[in-house]
Write a protein that holds these residues in place. Structure first.
Motif, mmCIF file in Angstrom:
data_model
loop_
_atom_site.group_PDB
_atom_site.id
_atom_site.type_symbol
_atom_site.label_atom_id
_atom_site.label_comp_id
_atom_site.label_asym_id
_atom_site.label_seq_id
_atom_site.Cartn_x
_atom_site.Cartn_y
_atom_site.Cartn_z
ATOM 1 N N TRP A 146 35.268 -2.144 2.753
ATOM 2 C CA TRP A 146 36.625 -2.632 2.977
ATOM 3 C C TRP A 146 36.742 -3.326 4.316
ATOM 4 C CZ3 TRP A 146 39.863 -1.016 6.908
ATOM 5 C CH2 TRP A 146 39.553 0.188 7.537
ATOM 6 N N GLY A 147 37.685 -4.264 4.351
ATOM 7 C CA GLY A 147 37.888 -5.025 5.573
ATOM 8 C C GLY A 147 39.202 -5.783 5.517
ATOM 9 N N ASN A 148 39.381 -6.626 6.511
ATOM 10 C CA ASN A 148 40.613 -7.386 6.645
ATOM 11 C C ASN A 148 40.668 -8.536 5.649
ATOM 12 O OD1 ASN A 148 43.073 -8.192 7.967
ATOM 13 N ND2 ASN A 148 41.900 -9.802 8.970
ATOM 14 N N GLU A 149 39.677 -9.427 5.681
ATOM 15 C CA GLU A 149 39.647 -10.557 4.754
ATOM 16 C C GLU A 149 38.222 -11.044 4.545
ATOM 17 O OE1 GLU A 149 41.432 -14.242 6.083
ATOM 18 O OE2 GLU A 149 41.338 -13.589 8.145
ATOM 19 N N LYS A 150 38.023 -11.743 3.418
ATOM 20 C CA LYS A 150 36.710 -12.242 3.010
ATOM 21 C C LYS A 150 35.721 -11.084 2.916
ATOM 22 C CE LYS A 150 37.741 -16.778 4.860
ATOM 23 N NZ LYS A 150 37.428 -17.820 5.821
ATOM 24 N N VAL A 151 36.004 -10.213 1.958
ATOM 25 C CA VAL A 151 35.236 -8.993 1.735
ATOM 26 C C VAL A 151 34.543 -9.087 0.384
ATOM 27 C CG1 VAL A 151 35.375 -6.478 1.501
ATOM 28 C CG2 VAL A 151 36.903 -7.678 3.090
ATOM 29 N N GLY A 152 33.244 -8.784 0.350
ATOM 30 C CA GLY A 152 32.502 -8.832 -0.903
ATOM 31 C C GLY A 152 31.635 -7.610 -1.103
ATOM 32 N N GLY A 153 31.415 -7.251 -2.355
ATOM 33 C CA GLY A 153 30.574 -6.106 -2.667
ATOM 34 C C GLY A 153 29.162 -6.267 -2.146
ATOM 35 N N ILE A 154 28.618 -7.485 -2.201
ATOM 36 C CA ILE A 154 27.285 -7.763 -1.652
ATOM 37 C C ILE A 154 27.401 -8.551 -0.356
ATOM 38 C CG2 ILE A 154 25.106 -8.994 -2.033
ATOM 39 C CD1 ILE A 154 25.281 -8.212 -4.955
ATOM 40 N N ILE A 155 28.243 -9.583 -0.339
ATOM 41 C CA ILE A 155 28.338 -10.447 0.840
ATOM 42 C C ILE A 155 29.785 -10.858 1.083
ATOM 43 C CG2 ILE A 155 27.859 -12.518 -0.508
ATOM 44 C CD1 ILE A 155 26.163 -13.401 1.914
ATOM 45 N N GLY A 156 30.199 -10.853 2.341
ATOM 46 C CA GLY A 156 31.567 -11.251 2.670
ATOM 47 C C GLY A 156 31.762 -12.755 2.568
ATOM 48 N N ILE A 157 30.955 -13.503 3.305
ATOM 49 C CA ILE A 157 31.039 -14.971 3.326
ATOM 50 C C ILE A 157 29.645 -15.526 3.047
ATOM 51 C CG2 ILE A 157 31.525 -17.016 4.739
ATOM 52 C CD1 ILE A 157 33.308 -15.136 6.502
ATOM 53 N N ASN A 158 29.521 -16.376 2.039
ATOM 54 C CA ASN A 158 28.231 -16.987 1.734
ATOM 55 C C ASN A 158 28.279 -18.493 1.932
ATOM 56 O OD1 ASN A 158 25.517 -17.204 0.770
ATOM 57 N ND2 ASN A 158 26.370 -18.071 -1.095
ATOM 58 N N LYS A 159 27.394 -18.994 2.800
ATOM 59 C CA LYS A 159 27.222 -20.432 2.985
ATOM 60 C C LYS A 159 25.807 -20.855 2.628
ATOM 61 C CE LYS A 159 30.700 -20.666 6.601
ATOM 62 N NZ LYS A 159 31.049 -21.129 7.939
ATOM 63 N N GLY A 160 24.944 -19.875 2.338
ATOM 64 C CA GLY A 160 23.537 -20.133 2.070
ATOM 65 C C GLY A 160 23.155 -19.897 0.624
ATOM 66 N N GLN A 161 21.996 -19.281 0.421
ATOM 67 C CA GLN A 161 21.416 -19.064 -0.904
ATOM 68 C C GLN A 161 21.303 -17.571 -1.172
ATOM 69 O OE1 GLN A 161 20.195 -21.414 -3.252
ATOM 70 N NE2 GLN A 161 19.865 -19.657 -4.572
ATOM 71 N N ILE A 162 21.833 -17.133 -2.323
ATOM 72 C CA ILE A 162 21.689 -15.750 -2.758
ATOM 73 C C ILE A 162 21.008 -15.750 -4.113
ATOM 74 C CG2 ILE A 162 22.844 -13.603 -3.373
ATOM 75 C CD1 ILE A 162 25.161 -14.452 -1.637
ATOM 76 N N GLY A 163 19.925 -14.993 -4.239
ATOM 77 C CA GLY A 163 19.233 -14.849 -5.512
ATOM 78 C C GLY A 163 18.184 -15.914 -5.733
ATOM 79 N N GLU A 164 17.440 -15.710 -6.823
ATOM 80 C CA GLU A 164 16.367 -16.617 -7.203
ATOM 81 C C GLU A 164 16.435 -16.858 -8.699
ATOM 82 O OE1 GLU A 164 12.498 -15.653 -5.005
ATOM 83 O OE2 GLU A 164 13.459 -13.729 -5.300
ATOM 84 N N LYS A 165 15.658 -17.803 -9.167
ATOM 85 C CA LYS A 165 15.607 -18.068 -10.599
ATOM 86 C C LYS A 165 14.384 -17.404 -11.215
ATOM 87 C CE LYS A 165 18.023 -22.413 -10.023
ATOM 88 N NZ LYS A 165 17.973 -23.861 -10.136
#
Length: 195
Positions: A146-165
């Motif tokens: 939990w947090g104030n804003e931009k909260v995620g179960g895995i990542i709060g803020i994503n600007k990069g790459q998450i995961g692979e194919k």
């Protein structure tokens, strides 16, 4: 970089900024570490993570586990890393104790990472620990985020790459993911990058 081997720590770390259970800031290699205890302080601090506060460009975190309670009041609070500009190879969250990832007033709180910057990558370590359906549990059901804003179960803020194919997927089974003032998601609070 340095491979710390198998390192188990139980500790309470209270500082101000760039706080991590293993390193405040890392641009080397941190591998196979487990941390428990409490990292941060709910009334101060940004870039707070269970393993590293800031995994800088050139840094690699591989198959680490944080089973710590994480606290901060500034931006970028994460279960593993507060701020990621480097590479994270995530393993299965097999923690058995309930724990909280808490960001009091800033933005970017995640069960794994607070912010994944444009140069940051988060991928799966092999296929070890995955379920029959190819899912790797990055954040398990013992975790409350939990947090104030931009909260995620895995990542709060994503600007990069998450995961692979490669057929293996990062999943979140967090007990609760919530924001007091806006933008919350089961995987990411907000994303401009690739998931």
């Amino acid at each position: 970089g340095v491979d710390l081997g198998t390192l188990n720590l139980t500790q309470n770390i209270v500082d101000r900024n760039d706080m991590g259970g293993i390193a405040g800031t890392s641009n080397g290699v941190i591998a196979d570490c487990i941390n428990t205890g409490t990292i941060g302080y709910k009334h101060t601090g940004y870039n707070v993570g269970g393993i590293a506060g800031w995994n800088a460009n050139g840094g690699t975190l591989k198959d680490n586990r944080s089973q710590a309670n994480i606290q901060g009041s500034g931006n970028y609070i994460g279960g593993l890393v507060g701020r990621n500009s480097g590479s994270i190879e995530a393993g299965t969250d097999n923690g058995t104790a309930s724990r909280n990832i808490e960001g009091k007033s800033g933005e970017g709180v995640g069960g794994l990472v607070g912010i994944n910057e444009a140069t940051g990558t988060i991928k799966v370590v092999g296929t070890g620990g995955t379920t029959a359906t190819g899912e790797l549990i990055a954040v398990n059901d013992k975790v409350t985020v939990w947090g104030n804003e931009k909260v995620g179960g895995i990542i709060g803020i994503n600007k990069g790459q998450i995961g692979e194919k490669n057929g293996t997927y990062l999943t979140c089974q967090a007990k609760s993911v919530r924001a007091t003032n806006g933008l919350v998601g089961g995987i990411a609070g907000t994303t401009d990058g690739n998931i």
